[in-house]
Design an enzyme around this catalytic site. Structure first.
Site, PDB file in Angstrom:
ATOM      1  N   ASP A 144       0.868  -1.180   0.000  1.00 56.87           N
ATOM      2  CA  ASP A 144       0.000   0.000   0.000  1.00 56.87           C
ATOM      3  C   ASP A 144       0.903   1.229   0.000  1.00 56.87           C
ATOM      4  OD1 ASP A 144      -2.724   1.254   0.293  1.00 56.87           O
ATOM      5  OD2 ASP A 144      -1.769   2.068   2.081  1.00 56.87           O
TER       6      ASP A 144
ATOM      7  N   GLU B  66       1.019   5.611   0.726  1.00 51.06           N
ATOM      8  CA  GLU B  66       0.402   6.863   1.160  1.00 51.06           C
ATOM      9  C   GLU B  66       1.026   7.969   0.327  1.00 51.06           C
ATOM     10  OE1 GLU B  66      -2.084   6.906   3.086  1.00 51.06           O
ATOM     11  OE2 GLU B  66      -1.992   4.896   3.952  1.00 51.06           O
TER      12      GLU B  66
ATOM     13  N   GLU C 257      -4.763  18.553   4.053  1.00 54.49           N
ATOM     14  CA  GLU C 257      -5.860  17.601   3.927  1.00 54.49           C
ATOM     15  C   GLU C 257      -5.357  16.168   3.789  1.00 54.49           C
ATOM     16  OE1 GLU C 257      -5.269  19.767  -0.068  1.00 54.49           O
ATOM     17  OE2 GLU C 257      -5.381  20.255   2.076  1.00 54.49           O
TER      18      GLU C 257
ATOM     19  N   HIS D  70      -3.264  10.459   6.543  1.00 54.74           N
ATOM     20  CA  HIS D  70      -2.239   9.464   6.891  1.00 54.74           C
ATOM     21  C   HIS D  70      -1.336   9.888   8.036  1.00 54.74           C
ATOM     22  CE1 HIS D  70       0.272  12.126   4.551  1.00 54.74           C
ATOM     23  NE2 HIS D  70      -0.289  11.786   3.414  1.00 54.74           N
TER      24      HIS D  70
ATOM     25  N   HIS E  81      -4.950   3.361   7.958  1.00 52.02           N
ATOM     26  CA  HIS E  81      -4.420   4.548   7.282  1.00 52.02           C
ATOM     27  C   HIS E  81      -2.930   4.741   7.541  1.00 52.02           C
ATOM     28  CE1 HIS E  81      -8.247   5.616   5.686  1.00 52.02           C
ATOM     29  NE2 HIS E  81      -8.786   5.846   6.860  1.00 52.02           N
TER      30      HIS E  81
ATOM     31  N   ASP F 235      -2.374  -0.977   6.536  1.00 51.02           N
ATOM     32  CA  ASP F 235      -3.339  -1.309   5.478  1.00 51.02           C
ATOM     33  C   ASP F 235      -2.869  -2.500   4.649  1.00 51.02           C
ATOM     34  OD1 ASP F 235      -4.898   0.721   6.360  1.00 51.02           O
ATOM     35  OD2 ASP F 235      -4.595   2.053   4.654  1.00 51.02           O
TER      36      ASP F 235
END
Length: 668
Positions: free
Chosen positions: A479, A481, A525, A530, A620, A625
């Site tokens: 995964d 971020e 944002e 994360h 997150h 994840d």
């Protein structure tokens, strides 16, 4: 002085020049020579006299003034130099006196301030000493090198017989090193656990005292740990009392077991006897459970992340040459990590020696009501006498408590074994974590769903791998971020997390977790999503370093991600720049969910986990994840095999067909 010498030379030169001139014009040679000698002698005498005058009137005064100034600088009571003595040197003495007056004033102000501060510090120190000495607990303050910087009289009295305790001395001269270092490392790694102090058990260095301790980190304004505070209570009397009650309860339970069995076998009225026997059993179980709850409530426990716990256990046993593999999803346990680690370590070492094991697995699990730890090994389950012997092993670091005692204090005696998929597992019941570890994060828009066949076209050259059974493959579940959701508009990766899945097992101990410096500002944002800030990536390597590392970790495995096309696009847009190519076969758990459960069901990671009953931790975060997605993948593989889809070729063929149908539906 140089200027006097220059004057002498000039004088002699002038006389010599005049003599030459007069010799050529008027005066005789002999008279001129006498005149010149007299003139030179006069000039020399004049220079010597002038030198004496300057030395007496200037140099000696300067040396005397320098001595006066040094005396003033080093704290003399004099307020300045005598102006009359140095009248010829004005205005220098006046300037020195002005400076001396300022120096004296500054000293007076400093002495006043130091006196006030010292008095205040002594007052606060006296108050702190009075407070610490009034406490019933021993208090120790140590720096990061485990040197004692403060202690109260209770701690001194408590540890006086155990070892040497003193300012600047190592704490480990009085208290055993292992539990303190272990808890210190846990708090440094998991700072959210140490807000109110984290309990643990420790022994004195001589082994004669068991201490119930609590540790709190001392942090500076910028969050760096500068030391820690340990409070101590002698746990010996409580443990002795609890052990006595434990023995009594065990004797009662074991003493009633045989009579109950004989009563059932020999009595004529079977119905009545069984009913009464059941009543007796329920009563005993009620007492036992109540006693167990009371015992566990007293024992110093805190929430422990299973991944951290297993890493600590593995470090100890792997030093003896035993390979440890951590599998499965991490969970939060409620435990005294040090005593539990000693118990698990003892079990592993005894099992390895008895069975000749070279490797073991460690896993944790949880359901709605409870949690557990599992120790796995290849081969048959252990015989009951052998298991009973391992559980009866005394732990010298815990004043002779047995492995069974430690496990009983955590969640009771219901230890079980089972054999599944060619491995045996010893299950140790635990209590679930009870604290809240993560603050709820703002709900942001989810990632866009990428049904992009072009991204998957380049990763369909599966070859021989495609014909192998799914559970025999090695998967790298990953995964990312990112700074945002638009890679084509400059968003970059800020973290890559991945875990290896081999032979149907999640090897959570074999993971890849890197924070990446994206080379650009991370929008607020995205930080809310994360939690990775600009400060966290300042000293981290760029993607040019991390991406080849991840490629090496993935090697020839099957890449798996949830909404894989999104993550894959971030990887593939940097392939040419950094000289790597992600041509691995790829599976998407979101597409698999759509295929297996139908488009009408939710296919977000949270929705799928809710359907499968998978408990999510560390949501997150890239690695968190990835581990959860790995658990989803194994569930989906089971569902695929139930439909007769057992190879990667079959999965890819079914998903490609599903994608074509999906695109046609969107076009209508």
């Amino acid at each position: 002085m140089p200027w006097l010498a220059i004057a002498l030379v000039a004088n002699v030169s002038a006389i010599g020049g005049a003599a030459i001139y007069l010799n050529s014009r008027v005066v005789g040679h002999e008279d001129l020579t006498a005149l010149a000698l007299v003139s030179v002698t006069g000039a020399v005498l004049m220079f010597a006299l002038a030198w004496k005058i300057v030395d007496f009137q200037v140099f000696r005064l300067i040396r005397r003034m320098a001595a006066d100034v040094r005396a003033i600088a080093h704290g003399s009571t004099r307020q300045g130099v005598d102006l009359d003595r140095y009248a010829l040197m004005l205005p220098l003495p006046e300037a020195i006196n002005q400076m001396a007056a300022k120096l004296v004033q500054t000293r007076q102000e400093l002495d006043t301030g130091l006196g006030t501060a010292t008095a205040k510090a002594e007052e606060n120190s006296a108050r702190l000493a009075a407070i610490l000495n009034d406490l019933h607990e021993g208090v120790l303050v140590c720096n990061q090198r485990h040197q004692v910087v403060l202690y109260n009289s209770v701690a001194m009295e408590m540890l006086s017989q155990a070892g040497q305790l003193g300012l600047g001395r190592s704490l480990f001269e009085a208290i055993a090193r292992e539990p303190v270092v272990h808890m210190h490392e846990v708090l440094l790694h998991r700072p959210e656990l140490g807000g109110k102090g984290t309990p643990f058990l420790a022994g004195s260095v001589d082994g004669h005292m068991l201490l119930q301790a609590r540790m709190t980190l001392i942090r500076s304004a910028d969050g760096d740990a500068g030391g820690y505070v340990v409070t101590l209570v002698d746990a010996g009397p409580q443990v002795a009392a609890l052990a006595s009650r434990d023995v009594l309860l065990r004797e009662i339970t074991e003493g009633l077991e045989s009579p109950l069995i004989r009563l059932r076998v020999a009595a004529s009225n079977q119905t009545i006897v069984e009913r009464e026997a059941a009543n007796i059993e329920r009563a005993i179980k009620k007492v036992t459970d109540g006693y167990q709850r009371a015992l566990s409530g007293w024992w110093p426990m805190t929430d422990v992340h299973s991944a951290d716990f297993f890493a600590f256990v593995a470090k100890g046993v792997e030093s003896e040459g035993l390979k440890v593999t951590v599998t499965g999803l991490p969970v939060w346990l409620h435990a005294d990590s040090h005593s539990l680690a000693l118990a698990v370590d003892s079990l592993i070492r005894q099992m390895a020696e008895r069975m000749g094991l070279a490797e073991i697995d460690l896993a944790a699990g949880a359901d709605d009501d409870s949690a557990w730890i599992e120790i796995g090994w290849p081969g048959a389950t252990a015989a009951k006498p052998a298991l009973d012997g391992w559980l009866a092993k005394g732990l010298t670091q815990l004043a002779g408590m047995t492995v069974k005692d430690v496990l009983a204090h955590h969640a009771g005696h219901s230890i079980g074994q089972e054999h599944r998929q060619g491995r045996s597992w010893l299950r140790l019941p635990m209590r679930k974590g009870v604290e809240v570890h993560f603050q709820p994060k703002a709900q942001l828009p989810t990632r866009p769903e990428f049904y992009d066949l072009s991204l998957l076209d380049g990763v369909r050259d599966i070859g021989e791998m495609g014909r192998l059974p799914l559970k025999s493959l090695t998967f790298i579940v990953f995964d990312t971020e990112t700074t945002g959701l638009q890679p084509s508009q400059g968003d970059q990766i800020v973290q890559i997390g991945a875990v290896r899945v081999v032979n149907g097992r999640i090897l959570s101990g074999e993971s890849f977790n890197r924070i990446v410096n994206p080379g650009r500002q991370i929008p607020p944002e995205s930080i809310k999503f994360h939690g990775i800030t600009d400060d966290m990536v300042i000293d981290k390597p760029p993607l040019s370093v991390v991406l080849p590392q991840f490629k090496a970790f993935a090697a020839d495995s099957v890449l798996v991600a949830h909404n894989a096309a999104f993550d894959l696009k971030f990887l593939r847009m940097n392939e040419r720049q950094f000289g790597v190519r992600f041509d691995n076969p790829v599976l998407d758990t979101m597409m698999l969910s759509n295929y297996l459960d139908g488009p009408e069901n939710g296919h977000s990671l949270d929705a799928i986990c809710d359907r499968f009953g998978i408990e999510i931790t560390d949501r997150h975060t890239a690695l968190g994840d990835a581990i959860v997605t790995a658990a989803v993948l194994l569930k989906q593989i089971d569902m695929l095999e139930m439909r007769g889809i057992t190879t990667l070729d079959q999965v890819v063929r079914e998903l490609d067909l599903k994608m074509v149908l999906h695109q046609r539906q969107q076009a209508l």
